[in-house]
Every structure is written in structure tokens, then in C-alpha cells.
Design a protein around this motif. Structure first.
Motif, PDB file in Angstrom:
ATOM      1  N   ILE A  44      18.116   9.328 -64.781  1.00 38.18           N
ATOM      2  CA  ILE A  44      18.856   8.144 -64.489  1.00 38.18           C
ATOM      3  C   ILE A  44      19.008   7.580 -65.685  1.00 38.18           C
ATOM      4  O   ILE A  44      20.329   7.301 -66.203  1.00 38.18           O
ATOM      5  CB  ILE A  44      18.282   7.241 -63.619  1.00 38.18           C
ATOM      6  N   ILE A  45      18.037   7.510 -66.502  1.00 37.23           N
ATOM      7  CA  ILE A  45      18.189   6.742 -67.926  1.00 37.23           C
ATOM      8  C   ILE A  45      19.073   7.592 -68.833  1.00 37.23           C
ATOM      9  O   ILE A  45      19.696   7.180 -69.604  1.00 37.23           O
ATOM     10  CB  ILE A  45      16.845   6.858 -68.511  1.00 37.23           C
ATOM     11  N   ALA A  46      19.103   8.898 -68.523  1.00 34.63           N
ATOM     12  CA  ALA A  46      19.841   9.902 -69.698  1.00 34.63           C
ATOM     13  C   ALA A  46      21.271   9.642 -69.332  1.00 34.63           C
ATOM     14  O   ALA A  46      22.093   9.589 -70.050  1.00 34.63           O
ATOM     15  CB  ALA A  46      19.458  11.347 -69.426  1.00 34.63           C
ATOM     16  N   ILE A  47      21.702   9.524 -67.844  1.00 28.74           N
ATOM     17  CA  ILE A  47      22.948   9.303 -67.312  1.00 28.74           C
ATOM     18  C   ILE A  47      23.272   7.951 -67.635  1.00 28.74           C
ATOM     19  O   ILE A  47      24.591   8.028 -68.448  1.00 28.74           O
ATOM     20  CB  ILE A  47      23.181   9.371 -65.887  1.00 28.74           C
ATOM     21  N   ILE A  48      22.561   7.086 -67.892  1.00 24.73           N
ATOM     22  CA  ILE A  48      23.140   5.725 -68.307  1.00 24.73           C
ATOM     23  C   ILE A  48      23.258   5.656 -69.931  1.00 24.73           C
ATOM     24  O   ILE A  48      24.528   5.138 -70.147  1.00 24.73           O
ATOM     25  CB  ILE A  48      22.018   4.591 -67.888  1.00 24.73           C
ATOM     26  N   ILE A  49      22.673   6.341 -70.557  1.00 24.40           N
ATOM     27  CA  ILE A  49      22.716   6.550 -71.924  1.00 24.40           C
ATOM     28  C   ILE A  49      23.961   7.119 -72.446  1.00 24.40           C
ATOM     29  O   ILE A  49      24.987   6.938 -73.089  1.00 24.40           O
ATOM     30  CB  ILE A  49      21.499   7.056 -72.800  1.00 24.40           C
ATOM     31  N   THR A  50      24.362   8.422 -71.749  1.00 25.22           N
ATOM     32  CA  THR A  50      25.544   9.197 -72.042  1.00 25.22           C
ATOM     33  C   THR A  50      26.652   8.407 -71.455  1.00 25.22           C
ATOM     34  O   THR A  50      27.801   8.597 -72.248  1.00 25.22           O
ATOM     35  CB  THR A  50      25.357  10.561 -70.903  1.00 25.22           C
ATOM     36  N   LEU A  75      31.836   7.061 -66.867  1.00 24.76           N
ATOM     37  CA  LEU A  75      31.003   7.698 -65.732  1.00 24.76           C
ATOM     38  C   LEU A  75      31.640   8.958 -65.463  1.00 24.76           C
ATOM     39  O   LEU A  75      31.071  10.025 -64.979  1.00 24.76           O
ATOM     40  CB  LEU A  75      31.157   6.626 -64.573  1.00 24.76           C
ATOM     41  N   MET A  76      32.912   9.068 -65.188  1.00 26.79           N
ATOM     42  CA  MET A  76      33.746  10.165 -64.754  1.00 26.79           C
ATOM     43  C   MET A  76      33.747  11.327 -65.902  1.00 26.79           C
ATOM     44  O   MET A  76      33.836  12.288 -65.493  1.00 26.79           O
ATOM     45  CB  MET A  76      35.137   9.631 -64.580  1.00 26.79           C
ATOM     46  N   MET A  77      33.619  10.756 -67.106  1.00 27.05           N
ATOM     47  CA  MET A  77      33.503  11.864 -68.326  1.00 27.05           C
ATOM     48  C   MET A  77      32.245  12.575 -68.149  1.00 27.05           C
ATOM     49  O   MET A  77      32.373  13.825 -68.636  1.00 27.05           O
ATOM     50  CB  MET A  77      33.720  11.142 -69.429  1.00 27.05           C
ATOM     51  N   ILE A  78      31.123  11.914 -67.543  1.00 27.06           N
ATOM     52  CA  ILE A  78      29.798  12.602 -67.799  1.00 27.06           C
ATOM     53  C   ILE A  78      29.737  13.686 -66.659  1.00 27.06           C
ATOM     54  O   ILE A  78      29.023  14.673 -66.732  1.00 27.06           O
ATOM     55  CB  ILE A  78      28.711  11.928 -67.552  1.00 27.06           C
ATOM     56  N   PHE A  79      30.763  13.732 -65.711  1.00 23.23           N
ATOM     57  CA  PHE A  79      30.848  14.888 -64.491  1.00 23.23           C
ATOM     58  C   PHE A  79      31.002  16.065 -64.915  1.00 23.23           C
ATOM     59  O   PHE A  79      30.171  17.069 -64.445  1.00 23.23           O
ATOM     60  CB  PHE A  79      31.722  14.353 -63.703  1.00 23.23           C
ATOM     61  N   GLU A  80      31.733  16.140 -66.128  1.00 20.76           N
ATOM     62  CA  GLU A  80      31.942  17.529 -66.708  1.00 20.76           C
ATOM     63  C   GLU A  80      30.755  18.155 -67.089  1.00 20.76           C
ATOM     64  O   GLU A  80      30.352  19.260 -66.929  1.00 20.76           O
ATOM     65  CB  GLU A  80      32.995  17.529 -67.779  1.00 20.76           C
ATOM     66  N   ILE A  81      29.836  17.152 -67.735  1.00 18.79           N
ATOM     67  CA  ILE A  81      28.486  17.815 -68.354  1.00 18.79           C
ATOM     68  C   ILE A  81      27.640  18.105 -67.377  1.00 18.79           C
ATOM     69  O   ILE A  81      26.999  19.106 -67.326  1.00 18.79           O
ATOM     70  CB  ILE A  81      27.902  16.535 -69.325  1.00 18.79           C
ATOM     71  N   TYR A  82      27.637  17.338 -66.437  1.00 22.57           N
ATOM     72  CA  TYR A  82      26.657  17.639 -65.180  1.00 22.57           C
ATOM     73  C   TYR A  82      26.948  18.770 -64.518  1.00 22.57           C
ATOM     74  O   TYR A  82      26.248  19.496 -63.780  1.00 22.57           O
ATOM     75  CB  TYR A  82      26.071  16.323 -64.587  1.00 22.57           C
ATOM     76  N   SER A 119      34.351  23.336 -63.215  1.00 17.06           N
ATOM     77  CA  SER A 119      34.018  22.308 -64.373  1.00 17.06           C
ATOM     78  C   SER A 119      35.357  21.948 -64.776  1.00 17.06           C
ATOM     79  O   SER A 119      35.602  20.687 -65.338  1.00 17.06           O
ATOM     80  CB  SER A 119      33.137  22.948 -65.295  1.00 17.06           C
ATOM     81  N   GLU A 120      36.404  22.632 -64.910  1.00 13.62           N
ATOM     82  CA  GLU A 120      37.743  21.970 -65.358  1.00 13.62           C
ATOM     83  C   GLU A 120      38.307  21.070 -64.549  1.00 13.62           C
ATOM     84  O   GLU A 120      38.920  20.103 -65.079  1.00 13.62           O
ATOM     85  CB  GLU A 120      38.907  23.290 -65.357  1.00 13.62           C
ATOM     86  N   PHE A 121      38.008  20.947 -63.160  1.00 11.60           N
ATOM     87  CA  PHE A 121      38.523  19.818 -62.245  1.00 11.60           C
ATOM     88  C   PHE A 121      37.716  18.414 -62.922  1.00 11.60           C
ATOM     89  O   PHE A 121      38.206  17.364 -63.150  1.00 11.60           O
ATOM     90  CB  PHE A 121      38.052  19.927 -60.988  1.00 11.60           C
TER      91      PHE A 121
END
Length: 308
Positions: free
Chosen positions: A6-12, A249-256, A268-270
């Protein structure tokens, strides 16, 4: 979901949102003065490549950020001369500035392609960043804190100062402002220069803590998202803050999507395209509003010609 994740997601999210927020804050001030500068992406690229060059040459991160701000601000003044002094079309000139920034950064950045750039670490003692809980407060790059401070500064300037009132007056009715003695063109030049500096600092975020190396088109369209965000936030700084973190928030979806099976339902392209799809959707929804229901400055994009 673990606390560490959770903390890693917040920082990202904070890291991804910061360049958008910085660029959007600068563009908000520009548009409040009645000027529409679509060259944000180009200025961000100029700031990014100058940051890489100065950092690899001197090793001084602060100097690199200052040089990025100055370089992007100077490029914005090219836009200013063409649109404010020569009354060129602002939309066409802004697009030309983006093309200029893209080409300049590709050419100037060739010697630095693929070279690693030293990261800009948190200004706080490393011990604070090692604890997962304290890391939420003290584990960010200085530019993340700078962006948050600038939200308050821009709001205070526009709402609580005489200079901010004059800037807004110029954007709402330039002829009236001119008639009572305010230098409309000079004020707009200052706003354009500030917007350029903020875009340059936004560009420096990429090599300093997001993607620590130089590649062509490093900003990957974040400047266009910043432009849309200004409209989405109705020209209000605190709404910019919320909108920037929403896009982050939406940009980190590609990473995860590449590491978490829960996101692999869709390719992942979506997830990579999702922030830009949201940008288009936001602009469509805004365009459906009734005429006069937006908070856009009345003189936005209109050339000023003094009548006397």
C-alpha cells in the motif's frame, strides 16, 4: 494487501502525479492571464533533456532543475514574442512549440541516450524513509514536496494578492485592464515565463526520480494530460491537485498489470492507454456543458490589441 505494498502504491502515485501537477499549475497561471499555450509537452521535454545534461555534467541536481526551468522559460518566451508581440495564432504557435521541443530534445539528447542519471533522493534523513509508516511522509523526492507547496502558493497568489487580482482581471477583460493603466502584454509575458519554468521543472521530474535516464519523448504525453487537467479542474489549484493524483493512480495500473495477476484480465496496453482515454472522456464531458457554465477566463486565447 500488505502495508508495504500500500505504501509503495502511494509513493508511486505521488511520483507519477508530480510532473502533471507542476505543468498544470504553470499552465493554469498562463491561462488565467488569458493566454493559451499548447506547448507544455515541448517545454517539458526541453526541461527533461537539460536536466539530464546538467546532472551528468556537474552532478548537481539543484543546478539541473534551475537550468531546466530557465531553458523551458526561454522557450516559452519564443511563444510569447510570436503570440503577444506579433499576434500570431496561439493554438498554432503552441503546437509549433511542442514540435520544437520534441525535435530539440531528440537532437540535444543523443549523447546522453541510455545513460543512467543519479536519482534525486528525499531531503530527509535516510532513517526516516526506512520505516514503512514514516516513509509515507518522508520518502519522496524534493520535487514532490515542491509541487504540493506550489499548489498553495498559486492559490494564495491568485486569490489573496493584488498581483493575482490584476492577473485575473487581465484574463477576464484585457481592454478594461488596459484602460485603467495595467500593462496587459507585460503581465502576460510574466505569466508565460512562469508557465514555461514550471513545465521545465515538471520535465526534470522524469530523469531525476521517475525514469533515471534519457530516451526520446521521455515525457510520453504528460504535457497533454496537464493541459486537459487545467480544464478538468475548472482553473482551480486544489482541484488540480486532486485531478493530478487521480491521473497518477491510473498511470500505476500499467506497472502493476505486469506484476499482479489481478490486472491481467485486460492487456497491459489498455492500462497504459487508460490515462489518455480518461483525458479524452473528460474533455468530451466538459464540451457537453452548457455554454457559460465553465470557469474559463473570458479572454482565453484571444489576441490583445491596444486601442489607445
Amino acid at each position: 494487501m500488505s502495508t508495504e505494498l500500500i505504501i509503495a502504491i502511494i509513493i508511486t502515485i505521488a511520483g507519477a502525479a508530480t510532473p502533471i501537477l507542476l505543468a498544470a499549475l504553470g499552465e493554469l497561471v498562463v491561462e488565467k492571464s488569458g493566454v493559451l499555450n499548447l506547448g507544455v509537452e515541448g517545454m517539458m521535454l526541453i526541461g527533461a533533456v537539460i536536466t539530464v545534461a546538467v546532472t551528468l555534467t556537474t552532478g548537481n541536481h539543484l543546478l539541473a532543475v534551475v537550468c531546466a526551468a530557465l531553458a523551458a522559460s526561454l522557450s516559452s518566451l519564443i511563444f510569447g514574442v510570436l503570440t503577444l508581440t506579433l499576434s500570431a495564432n496561439q493554438v498554432a504557435t503552441g503546437l509549433a512549440l511542442t514540435i520544437l521541443g520534441t525535435g530539440f530534445s531528440a537532437l540535444f539528447g543523443q549523447p546522453y541516450t541510455g545513460k543512467d542519471v543519479p536519482l534525486l533522493r528525499s531531503p530527509f534523513p535516510p532513517e526516516l524513509a526506512t520505516d514503512p509508516i514514516w516513509r509515507v511522509l518522508f520518502g519522496y523526492s524534493p520535487l514532490v514536496y515542491f509541487a504540493l507547496i506550489m499548489v498553495v502558493v498559486v492559490w494564495w497568489f491568485l486569490q489573496k494578492t493584488r498581483a493575482g487580482l490584476i492577473l485575473r482581471a487581465v484574463g477576464e477583460n484585457d481592454l478594461s485592464a488596459h484602460s485603467i493603466g495595467y500593462p496587459v502584454i507585460g503581465i502576460r509575458y510574466l505569466a508565460v515565463a512562469f508557465g514555461g519554468a514550471m513545465a521545465g521543472i515538471a520535465g526534470s521530474c522524469f530523469p531525476l526520480f521517475l525514469t533515471p535516464q534519457w530516451v526520446e519523448r521521455l515525457t510520453t504525453g504528460r504535457g497533454w494530460i496537464a493541459l486537459a487537467l487545467v480544464v478538468f479542474a475548472a482553473w482551480r489549484p486544489f482541484r488540480l491537485l486532486a485531478g493530478a493524483y487521480f491521473f497518477g493512480l491510473m498511470m500505476i495500473f500499467e506497472i502493476y498489470a505486469k506484476t499482479n495477476s489481478a490486472f491481467r484480465v485486460l492487456p497491459s496496453e489498455f492500462w497504459a492507454a487508460l490515462p489518455y482515454l480518461a483525458t479524452v472522456l473528460v474533455l468530451v464531458l466538459i464540451s457537453l456543458r452548457r455554454e457559460g457554465s465553465t470557469a474559463a477566463p473570458a479572454c482565453l486565447g484571444k489576441p490583445f490589441v491596444a486601442t489607445g
